[in-house]
Design a protein around this motif. Structure first.
Motif, mmCIF file in Angstrom:
data_model
loop_
_atom_site.group_PDB
_atom_site.id
_atom_site.type_symbol
_atom_site.label_atom_id
_atom_site.label_comp_id
_atom_site.label_asym_id
_atom_site.label_seq_id
_atom_site.Cartn_x
_atom_site.Cartn_y
_atom_site.Cartn_z
ATOM 1 N N MET A 195 0.840 -1.200 0.000
ATOM 2 C CA MET A 195 0.000 0.000 0.000
ATOM 3 C C MET A 195 0.878 1.254 0.000
ATOM 4 O O MET A 195 1.846 1.342 0.751
ATOM 5 N N ALA A 196 0.551 2.212 -0.856
ATOM 6 C CA ALA A 196 1.359 3.435 -0.980
ATOM 7 C C ALA A 196 1.307 4.238 0.315
ATOM 8 O O ALA A 196 0.280 4.315 0.981
ATOM 9 N N LYS A 197 2.443 4.816 0.649
ATOM 10 C CA LYS A 197 2.551 5.624 1.858
ATOM 11 C C LYS A 197 2.716 7.098 1.487
ATOM 12 O O LYS A 197 3.162 7.422 0.385
ATOM 13 N N THR A 198 2.365 7.977 2.417
ATOM 14 C CA THR A 198 2.627 9.404 2.245
ATOM 15 C C THR A 198 3.786 9.771 3.164
ATOM 16 O O THR A 198 3.697 9.614 4.386
ATOM 17 N N ILE A 199 4.867 10.231 2.556
ATOM 18 C CA ILE A 199 6.120 10.444 3.276
ATOM 19 C C ILE A 199 6.537 11.906 3.174
ATOM 20 O O ILE A 199 6.612 12.475 2.088
ATOM 21 N N PHE A 200 6.806 12.517 4.324
ATOM 22 C CA PHE A 200 7.265 13.908 4.411
ATOM 23 C C PHE A 200 8.754 13.851 4.733
ATOM 24 O O PHE A 200 9.155 13.288 5.742
ATOM 25 N N ILE A 201 9.580 14.430 3.854
ATOM 26 C CA ILE A 201 11.029 14.353 4.052
ATOM 27 C C ILE A 201 11.674 15.725 3.912
ATOM 28 O O ILE A 201 11.411 16.455 2.957
ATOM 29 N N THR A 202 12.492 16.093 4.886
ATOM 30 C CA THR A 202 13.182 17.385 4.853
ATOM 31 C C THR A 202 14.583 17.221 4.260
ATOM 32 O O THR A 202 15.113 16.115 4.183
ATOM 33 N N GLY A 203 15.149 18.345 3.858
ATOM 34 C CA GLY A 203 16.497 18.316 3.287
ATOM 35 C C GLY A 203 16.560 17.474 2.027
ATOM 36 O O GLY A 203 17.499 16.694 1.815
ATOM 37 N N ALA A 204 15.549 17.639 1.161
ATOM 38 C CA ALA A 204 15.427 16.770 -0.016
ATOM 39 C C ALA A 204 16.112 17.331 -1.259
ATOM 40 O O ALA A 204 15.945 16.790 -2.349
ATOM 41 N N SER A 205 16.873 18.399 -1.106
ATOM 42 C CA SER A 205 17.493 19.018 -2.282
ATOM 43 C C SER A 205 18.663 18.212 -2.824
ATOM 44 O O SER A 205 18.993 18.295 -4.005
ATOM 45 N N ARG A 206 19.285 17.399 -1.954
ATOM 46 C CA ARG A 206 20.458 16.622 -2.382
ATOM 47 C C ARG A 206 20.730 15.509 -1.371
ATOM 48 O O ARG A 206 20.027 15.367 -0.386
ATOM 49 N N GLY A 207 21.785 14.750 -1.602
ATOM 50 C CA GLY A 207 22.207 13.730 -0.657
ATOM 51 C C GLY A 207 21.137 12.675 -0.410
ATOM 52 O O GLY A 207 20.363 12.325 -1.303
ATOM 53 N N PHE A 208 21.116 12.157 0.825
ATOM 54 C CA PHE A 208 20.148 11.133 1.195
ATOM 55 C C PHE A 208 18.717 11.577 0.887
ATOM 56 O O PHE A 208 17.900 10.793 0.405
ATOM 57 N N GLY A 209 18.410 12.834 1.197
ATOM 58 C CA GLY A 209 17.042 13.322 1.061
ATOM 59 C C GLY A 209 16.499 13.160 -0.345
ATOM 60 O O GLY A 209 15.404 12.634 -0.550
ATOM 61 N N LYS A 210 17.273 13.592 -1.317
ATOM 62 C CA LYS A 210 16.803 13.506 -2.709
ATOM 63 C C LYS A 210 16.803 12.058 -3.200
ATOM 64 O O LYS A 210 15.871 11.617 -3.882
ATOM 65 N N LEU A 211 17.838 11.331 -2.846
ATOM 66 C CA LEU A 211 17.955 9.930 -3.247
ATOM 67 C C LEU A 211 16.764 9.119 -2.733
ATOM 68 O O LEU A 211 16.148 8.343 -3.471
ATOM 69 N N TRP A 212 16.428 9.304 -1.465
ATOM 70 C CA TRP A 212 15.325 8.549 -0.866
ATOM 71 C C TRP A 212 13.974 9.017 -1.405
ATOM 72 O O TRP A 212 13.095 8.199 -1.671
ATOM 73 N N ALA A 213 13.817 10.327 -1.580
ATOM 74 C CA ALA A 213 12.557 10.851 -2.124
ATOM 75 C C ALA A 213 12.278 10.219 -3.486
ATOM 76 O O ALA A 213 11.156 9.781 -3.773
ATOM 77 N N GLU A 214 13.305 10.143 -4.307
ATOM 78 C CA GLU A 214 13.139 9.554 -5.639
ATOM 79 C C GLU A 214 12.804 8.070 -5.548
ATOM 80 O O GLU A 214 11.973 7.554 -6.309
ATOM 81 N N ALA A 215 13.428 7.372 -4.617
ATOM 82 C CA ALA A 215 13.156 5.935 -4.446
ATOM 83 C C ALA A 215 11.709 5.700 -4.019
ATOM 84 O O ALA A 215 11.053 4.772 -4.512
ATOM 85 N N PHE A 216 11.206 6.542 -3.131
ATOM 86 C CA PHE A 216 9.806 6.411 -2.693
ATOM 87 C C PHE A 216 8.853 6.677 -3.866
ATOM 88 O O PHE A 216 7.889 5.949 -4.074
ATOM 89 N N LEU A 217 9.143 7.730 -4.614
ATOM 90 C CA LEU A 217 8.293 8.093 -5.755
ATOM 91 C C LEU A 217 8.297 6.999 -6.815
ATOM 92 O O LEU A 217 7.267 6.671 -7.395
ATOM 93 N N LYS A 218 9.469 6.440 -7.046
ATOM 94 C CA LYS A 218 9.633 5.420 -8.083
ATOM 95 C C LYS A 218 8.741 4.206 -7.818
ATOM 96 O O LYS A 218 8.252 3.563 -8.739
#
Length: 272
Positions: free
Chosen positions: A1-24
């Motif tokens: 089931m899809a989750k709704t995830i709020f992530i800070t510091g998403a401009s680069r590093g872990f934040g962006k990498l993980w945000a993209e993985a969740f979206l994918k």
């Protein structure tokens, strides 16, 4: 089931990498950054599944407003990942008041404000997961990172306490404790104190102690974060990286040995 995830510091590093993985994989993501232009590529690719919000986590009012926007937009927040933070490099003696306060504002208080802001949402849902991106330096220390160490030790104490308080509402808390990774953390994202010459040799020795194997590969954390997010019984703490595992295990063994060595003094100091 899809989750709704709020992530800070998403401009680069872990934040962006993980945000993209969740979206994918089909999750909905609220991604925050000081400059949302850094998220344009994700917005273009994933459209309505991502909400990009400008946020300075140091601003408590703005943090509460961002959580409210996220809840209004997607209807719920299943997971908060407090990832925003930076490294301050320099000896404790070198650190100015402004540098010390700024380090604590972002790494500790920013995380506190967002944790406070999301709790009413998660309590209402009777479910939620707060993930704090801490560090192995919240468990053990390295020289010339004194204020960073202190900020992460503060995160650890706060989050362990929080976990005991909110378990009754169906809310889990996890601290992720990475070793160093090949991100911008020690590069473009880092700040340096104005150096005193007498700490030069220590800094040089510290710099030279790192080997290529010291730094983890950021991409390798993707499967790890997905396992944490998907776990029905997530851990309170989880180390990311083999250096973290070995370092923490060694230091904790030394601490236990020292506690035993001084046991008689400790017990006598109780008084009865």
């Amino acid at each position: 089931m899809a989750k709704t995830i709020f992530i800070t510091g998403a401009s680069r590093g872990f934040g962006k990498l993980w945000a993209e993985a969740f979206l994918k994989r089909g999750d909905k993501v609220v991604a925050t950054a000081r400059n949302t232009d850094t998220l344009n590529d994700l917005v273009k690719q994933y459209g309505s599944n991502i909400l990009a919000l400008e946020l300075d986590v140091n601003n408590r009012e703005a943090s509460f407003a961002a959580i409210a926007k996220a809840k209004a937009h997607f209807g719920r927040i299943d997971i908060l990942i407090n990832n925003a933070g930076y490294g301050l490099f320099g000896a404790v003696e070198e650190t100015s008041e402004q540098e010390a306060r700024a380090q604590m504002e972002t790494n500790f208080f920013g995380l506190l404000w967002l944790s406070q802001a999301v709790l009413p949402v998660m309590r209402e849902q009777r479910s939620g997961h707060i993930i704090q991106v801490s560090s192995i330096l919240g468990l053990v220390t390295l020289p010339v990172l004194g204020l960073y160490n202190a900020s992460k030790f503060a995160v650890e104490g706060l989050s362990e306490t929080l976990a005991t308080e909110v378990k009754q509402f169906g809310i889990n808390v996890t601290m992720i404790e990475p070793n160093g990774y090949s991100t911008d953390w020690s590069g473009a994202s880092a700040f340096q104190t104005q150096g005193l010459e007498l700490y030069g040799p220590l800094k040089q020795a510290f710099s030279e102690s790192a080997t290529p194997d010291t730094w983890g590969k950021p991409e390798a954390t993707v499967d790890a974060i997905l396992k944490v997010v998907d776990s029905p019984n997530p851990p309170l703490r989880v180390l990311f990286g083999k250096v973290a595992y070995n370092f923490v295990k060694e230091v904790y063994a030394q601490r236990l040995a020292s506690i035993e060595e001084w046991k008689e003094v400790s017990v006598t100091a109780h008084g009865h």
